[in-house]
Design a protein around this motif. Structure first.
Motif, PDB file in Angstrom:
ATOM      1  N   ASP C  38       0.856  -1.182   0.000  1.00 42.35           N
ATOM      2  CA  ASP C  38       0.000   0.000   0.000  1.00 42.35           C
ATOM      3  C   ASP C  38       0.896   1.238   0.000  1.00 42.35           C
ATOM      4  O   ASP C  38       1.523   1.568   0.999  1.00 42.35           O
ATOM      5  N   THR C  39       0.956   1.914  -1.155  1.00 33.78           N
ATOM      6  CA  THR C  39       1.855   3.069  -1.273  1.00 33.78           C
ATOM      7  C   THR C  39       1.174   4.359  -0.810  1.00 33.78           C
ATOM      8  O   THR C  39       1.743   5.424  -0.944  1.00 33.78           O
ATOM      9  N   GLY C  40      -0.026   4.273  -0.300  1.00 34.42           N
ATOM     10  CA  GLY C  40      -0.683   5.487   0.168  1.00 34.42           C
ATOM     11  C   GLY C  40      -2.164   5.236   0.383  1.00 34.42           C
ATOM     12  O   GLY C  40      -2.616   5.087   1.505  1.00 34.42           O
ATOM     13  N   ALA C  41      -2.887   5.149  -0.726  1.00 33.18           N
ATOM     14  CA  ALA C  41      -4.334   4.976  -0.607  1.00 33.18           C
ATOM     15  C   ALA C  41      -4.799   3.831  -1.485  1.00 33.18           C
ATOM     16  O   ALA C  41      -5.829   3.921  -2.143  1.00 33.18           O
ATOM     17  N   LEU C  42      -4.037   2.761  -1.479  1.00 37.72           N
ATOM     18  CA  LEU C  42      -4.410   1.605  -2.301  1.00 37.72           C
ATOM     19  C   LEU C  42      -5.521   0.811  -1.623  1.00 37.72           C
ATOM     20  O   LEU C  42      -5.383   0.366  -0.489  1.00 37.72           O
ATOM     21  N   ALA C  43      -6.630   0.635  -2.328  1.00 35.83           N
ATOM     22  CA  ALA C  43      -7.744  -0.122  -1.763  1.00 35.83           C
ATOM     23  C   ALA C  43      -7.713  -1.559  -2.252  1.00 35.83           C
ATOM     24  O   ALA C  43      -7.972  -2.487  -1.490  1.00 35.83           O
ATOM     25  N   ALA C  44      -7.404  -1.732  -3.548  1.00 37.61           N
ATOM     26  CA  ALA C  44      -7.419  -3.075  -4.108  1.00 37.61           C
ATOM     27  C   ALA C  44      -6.554  -3.129  -5.346  1.00 37.61           C
ATOM     28  O   ALA C  44      -6.209  -2.109  -5.951  1.00 37.61           O
ATOM     29  N   MET C  45      -6.186  -4.336  -5.726  1.00 39.12           N
ATOM     30  CA  MET C  45      -5.414  -4.552  -6.942  1.00 39.12           C
ATOM     31  C   MET C  45      -6.078  -5.674  -7.731  1.00 39.12           C
ATOM     32  O   MET C  45      -6.606  -6.622  -7.143  1.00 39.12           O
ATOM     33  N   GLU C  46      -6.091  -5.524  -9.044  1.00 38.57           N
ATOM     34  CA  GLU C  46      -6.612  -6.594  -9.890  1.00 38.57           C
ATOM     35  C   GLU C  46      -5.456  -7.051 -10.774  1.00 38.57           C
ATOM     36  O   GLU C  46      -4.804  -6.232 -11.424  1.00 38.57           O
ATOM     37  N   LEU C  47      -5.202  -8.334 -10.775  1.00 44.53           N
ATOM     38  CA  LEU C  47      -4.091  -8.870 -11.543  1.00 44.53           C
ATOM     39  C   LEU C  47      -4.648  -9.645 -12.731  1.00 44.53           C
ATOM     40  O   LEU C  47      -5.271 -10.693 -12.563  1.00 44.53           O
ATOM     41  N   GLU C  48      -4.443  -9.076 -13.916  1.00 41.02           N
ATOM     42  CA  GLU C  48      -4.923  -9.720 -15.138  1.00 41.02           C
ATOM     43  C   GLU C  48      -3.791 -10.569 -15.712  1.00 41.02           C
ATOM     44  O   GLU C  48      -2.622 -10.248 -15.534  1.00 41.02           O
ATOM     45  N   HIS C  49      -4.118 -11.650 -16.387  1.00 42.24           N
ATOM     46  CA  HIS C  49      -3.058 -12.417 -17.042  1.00 42.24           C
ATOM     47  C   HIS C  49      -3.575 -13.013 -18.345  1.00 42.24           C
ATOM     48  O   HIS C  49      -4.727 -12.782 -18.723  1.00 42.24           O
ATOM     49  N   TYR C  50      -2.724 -13.716 -19.023  1.00 45.79           N
ATOM     50  CA  TYR C  50      -3.013 -14.273 -20.351  1.00 45.79           C
ATOM     51  C   TYR C  50      -2.993 -15.796 -20.195  1.00 45.79           C
ATOM     52  O   TYR C  50      -1.951 -16.425 -20.357  1.00 45.79           O
ATOM     53  N   PRO C  51      -4.132 -16.389 -19.856  1.00 45.12           N
ATOM     54  CA  PRO C  51      -4.158 -17.835 -19.601  1.00 45.12           C
ATOM     55  C   PRO C  51      -3.584 -18.587 -20.800  1.00 45.12           C
ATOM     56  O   PRO C  51      -3.853 -18.230 -21.944  1.00 45.12           O
ATOM     57  N   GLY C  52      -2.821 -19.584 -20.535  1.00 44.38           N
ATOM     58  CA  GLY C  52      -2.206 -20.340 -21.632  1.00 44.38           C
ATOM     59  C   GLY C  52      -0.791 -19.861 -21.837  1.00 44.38           C
ATOM     60  O   GLY C  52       0.173 -20.600 -21.608  1.00 44.38           O
ATOM     61  N   MET C  53      -0.648 -18.587 -22.193  1.00 43.54           N
ATOM     62  CA  MET C  53       0.709 -18.062 -22.367  1.00 43.54           C
ATOM     63  C   MET C  53       1.432 -17.952 -21.022  1.00 43.54           C
ATOM     64  O   MET C  53       2.643 -18.189 -20.937  1.00 43.54           O
ATOM     65  N   THR C  54       0.715 -17.582 -19.971  1.00 44.94           N
ATOM     66  CA  THR C  54       1.344 -17.391 -18.662  1.00 44.94           C
ATOM     67  C   THR C  54       2.120 -18.634 -18.232  1.00 44.94           C
ATOM     68  O   THR C  54       3.303 -18.563 -17.875  1.00 44.94           O
ATOM     69  N   GLU C  55       1.463 -19.775 -18.275  1.00 47.97           N
ATOM     70  CA  GLU C  55       2.092 -21.024 -17.846  1.00 47.97           C
ATOM     71  C   GLU C  55       3.312 -21.342 -18.712  1.00 47.97           C
ATOM     72  O   GLU C  55       4.360 -21.750 -18.214  1.00 47.97           O
ATOM     73  N   LYS C  56       3.156 -21.146 -20.033  1.00 48.74           N
ATOM     74  CA  LYS C  56       4.271 -21.423 -20.944  1.00 48.74           C
ATOM     75  C   LYS C  56       5.453 -20.499 -20.670  1.00 48.74           C
ATOM     76  O   LYS C  56       6.612 -20.922 -20.669  1.00 48.74           O
ATOM     77  N   ALA C  57       5.166 -19.212 -20.454  1.00 52.49           N
ATOM     78  CA  ALA C  57       6.233 -18.234 -20.215  1.00 52.49           C
ATOM     79  C   ALA C  57       6.969 -18.550 -18.913  1.00 52.49           C
ATOM     80  O   ALA C  57       8.205 -18.534 -18.867  1.00 52.49           O
ATOM     81  N   LEU C  58       6.221 -18.857 -17.860  1.00 52.33           N
ATOM     82  CA  LEU C  58       6.866 -19.158 -16.577  1.00 52.33           C
ATOM     83  C   LEU C  58       7.697 -20.438 -16.663  1.00 52.33           C
ATOM     84  O   LEU C  58       8.803 -20.508 -16.131  1.00 52.33           O
ATOM     85  N   ALA C  59       7.168 -21.453 -17.345  1.00 59.91           N
ATOM     86  CA  ALA C  59       7.919 -22.707 -17.497  1.00 59.91           C
ATOM     87  C   ALA C  59       9.204 -22.463 -18.282  1.00 59.91           C
ATOM     88  O   ALA C  59      10.255 -23.032 -17.974  1.00 59.91           O
ATOM     89  N   ALA C  60       9.135 -21.595 -19.310  1.00 58.93           N
ATOM     90  CA  ALA C  60      10.325 -21.297 -20.111  1.00 58.93           C
ATOM     91  C   ALA C  60      11.369 -20.555 -19.275  1.00 58.93           C
ATOM     92  O   ALA C  60      12.574 -20.819 -19.371  1.00 58.93           O
ATOM     93  N   ILE C  61      10.916 -19.629 -18.447  1.00 55.83           N
ATOM     94  CA  ILE C  61      11.830 -18.867 -17.591  1.00 55.83           C
ATOM     95  C   ILE C  61      12.493 -19.800 -16.577  1.00 55.83           C
ATOM     96  O   ILE C  61      13.696 -19.729 -16.320  1.00 55.83           O
ATOM     97  N   GLU C  62      11.707 -20.705 -16.016  1.00 58.71           N
ATOM     98  CA  GLU C  62      12.246 -21.660 -15.047  1.00 58.71           C
ATOM     99  C   GLU C  62      13.252 -22.609 -15.718  1.00 58.71           C
ATOM    100  O   GLU C  62      14.299 -22.942 -15.142  1.00 58.71           O
ATOM    101  N   ALA C  63      12.940 -23.041 -16.935  1.00 57.21           N
ATOM    102  CA  ALA C  63      13.862 -23.934 -17.662  1.00 57.21           C
ATOM    103  C   ALA C  63      15.177 -23.216 -17.953  1.00 57.21           C
ATOM    104  O   ALA C  63      16.264 -23.801 -17.865  1.00 57.21           O
ATOM    105  N   GLU C  64      15.085 -21.929 -18.272  1.00 56.68           N
ATOM    106  CA  GLU C  64      16.282 -21.129 -18.537  1.00 56.68           C
ATOM    107  C   GLU C  64      17.138 -21.022 -17.267  1.00 56.68           C
ATOM    108  O   GLU C  64      18.371 -21.144 -17.329  1.00 56.68           O
ATOM    109  N   ALA C  65      16.495 -20.806 -16.125  1.00 58.91           N
ATOM    110  CA  ALA C  65      17.237 -20.736 -14.853  1.00 58.91           C
ATOM    111  C   ALA C  65      17.912 -22.076 -14.562  1.00 58.91           C
ATOM    112  O   ALA C  65      19.073 -22.119 -14.141  1.00 58.91           O
ATOM    113  N   ALA C  66      17.203 -23.166 -14.802  1.00 56.01           N
ATOM    114  CA  ALA C  66      17.757 -24.504 -14.539  1.00 56.01           C
ATOM    115  C   ALA C  66      18.934 -24.803 -15.460  1.00 56.01           C
ATOM    116  O   ALA C  66      19.835 -25.559 -15.113  1.00 56.01           O
ATOM    117  N   ALA C  67      18.913 -24.194 -16.660  1.00 55.45           N
ATOM    118  CA  ALA C  67      20.013 -24.407 -17.603  1.00 55.45           C
ATOM    119  C   ALA C  67      21.241 -23.595 -17.200  1.00 55.45           C
ATOM    120  O   ALA C  67      22.372 -23.988 -17.458  1.00 55.45           O
TER     121      ALA C  67
END
Lengths: 84, 144, 144, 84
Positions: C38-67
């Protein structure tokens, strides 16, 4: 003469053969105290043979071998620390 | 800003939950946990420390981290006594508004703690007991 | 190596305990938790994502870290949907033999995830709603 | 002509006014498709006015505006990501 409590840890404790002792010394610095101990008995000579592997704390603060002993209550000797 | 030196194990999850409980000013929470790693035939580890100096050294390292980075909270817990492979040895946690400060402070705490907190590990395995040698990299990390 | 994208909250302590359960080959466990600040007067946050791509992107990032680093285990959990100040947004955890790899991989995961995983934050406060702007530092962190 | 599913996220979704749509296009690249959309209706012109602030994914992989459309099923448009 100063009365100082000495403490030993890890393999320094094992080589000296006791965890702590109290000594009377006329040494002006930690290095002079170490010289005195090494001349006193073989086990000290052995414990302090490789001074590069010995770390020092004076009154519970890390210090150098050059630290003066005036007013000091406790000097500790131990190998490089391996916590974490 | 808390330091604890103890023989008993700690509950990592409970410690991290307590650190952020009731707060809304934290953006990033980083934790490091050191574990007893079995490198082959490790049966047990004995962690010796210097009571009195240990607490002072850890508090000084934590104060230094707090002076260098903007931290909302930090915690250091370090155990001593006998440990077996898989057990938790210690933890640090740092909380900040942003991830950069939280990561940097946690790494700083670990670097300093490794070489400036009076703990010594003795490992017992099939070949007997030996004092763990400090890694040159750990003493060198202070120069960074 | 696990990735989860979910609406519900997660139990940080339970996740970290599960990561090391029954293992004696880990020396270092690092976790990062992102929190709604809360940086001052934050009441709520909505987190939008791109179902399908999100999982693929995170898995790719994790695979890159493991490499790039020698990791024994890693975990990425990212939430979506409505959140309030103080709530957990996401976590990464990395486990390795040594602290350097665990820290570096966790920071890498965060740097990449910030700029390459399709999530968008919208904050609602006293002055209305606004989409959170990407920090230049976050896109630049990929160049490191 | 190619049939492509378009998806919009965050403020691009709000400006376009819908989360997704299917279009028939003769565009060869994503950039040409954006041009086509901007000419079609004011809301697209507004959404894509600052292309430096637009990121693109082609079939769920990050891509550039220069990416070809041949064989592509889905193109997504969104602002810089703010997860973590």
């Amino acid at each position: 003469m100063t009365t100082v409590r000495l403490r030993y840890f890890a393999w320094l404790r094992e080589r000296v053969g006791e965890p702590s002792e109290t000594v009377e010394t006329a040494a002006g610095t930690v290095a002079e105290l170490v010289d005195e101990l090494m001349r006193r008995e073989e086990r000290y000579a052995l414990a302090f043979a490789d001074l590069a592997a010995v770390r020092v704390a004076v009154d519970e603060e890390l210090a150098d071998l050059t630290a003066p002993l005036a007013g000091v209550r406790e000097v500790a000797f131990f190998p490089p620390m391996t916590g974490g | 800003m808390t330091v604890r030196v103890q023989r008993e194990d700690f509950d990592l999850g409970a410690e991290l939950a307590a650190l952020r409980a009731g707060r809304t000013d934290l953006g990033a929470l980083v934790s490091f946990t050191g574990l007893v790693r079995d490198t082959g035939a490790l049966a047990a580890m004995e962690l010796e420390h210097y009571p009195g100096m240990t607490e002072k050294a850890l508090a000084a390292i934590e104060a230094e981290a707090a002076a260098r980075w903007s931290l909302q909270a930090s915690l250091v817990i370090h155990r001593f006594g006998p440990l077996v492979p898989g057990e938790q040895i210690m933890m640090v946690a740092t909380a900040s508004a942003h991830r950069e400060a939280a990561f940097a402070a946690a790494e700083f705490l670990m670097d300093y703690l490794k070489s400036r907190a009076p703990f010594w590990k003795k490992e017992t395995g099939a070949a007997g007991s030996r004092w763990v040698a400090a890694r040159a990299a750990d003493e060198a990390a202070l120069e960074r």
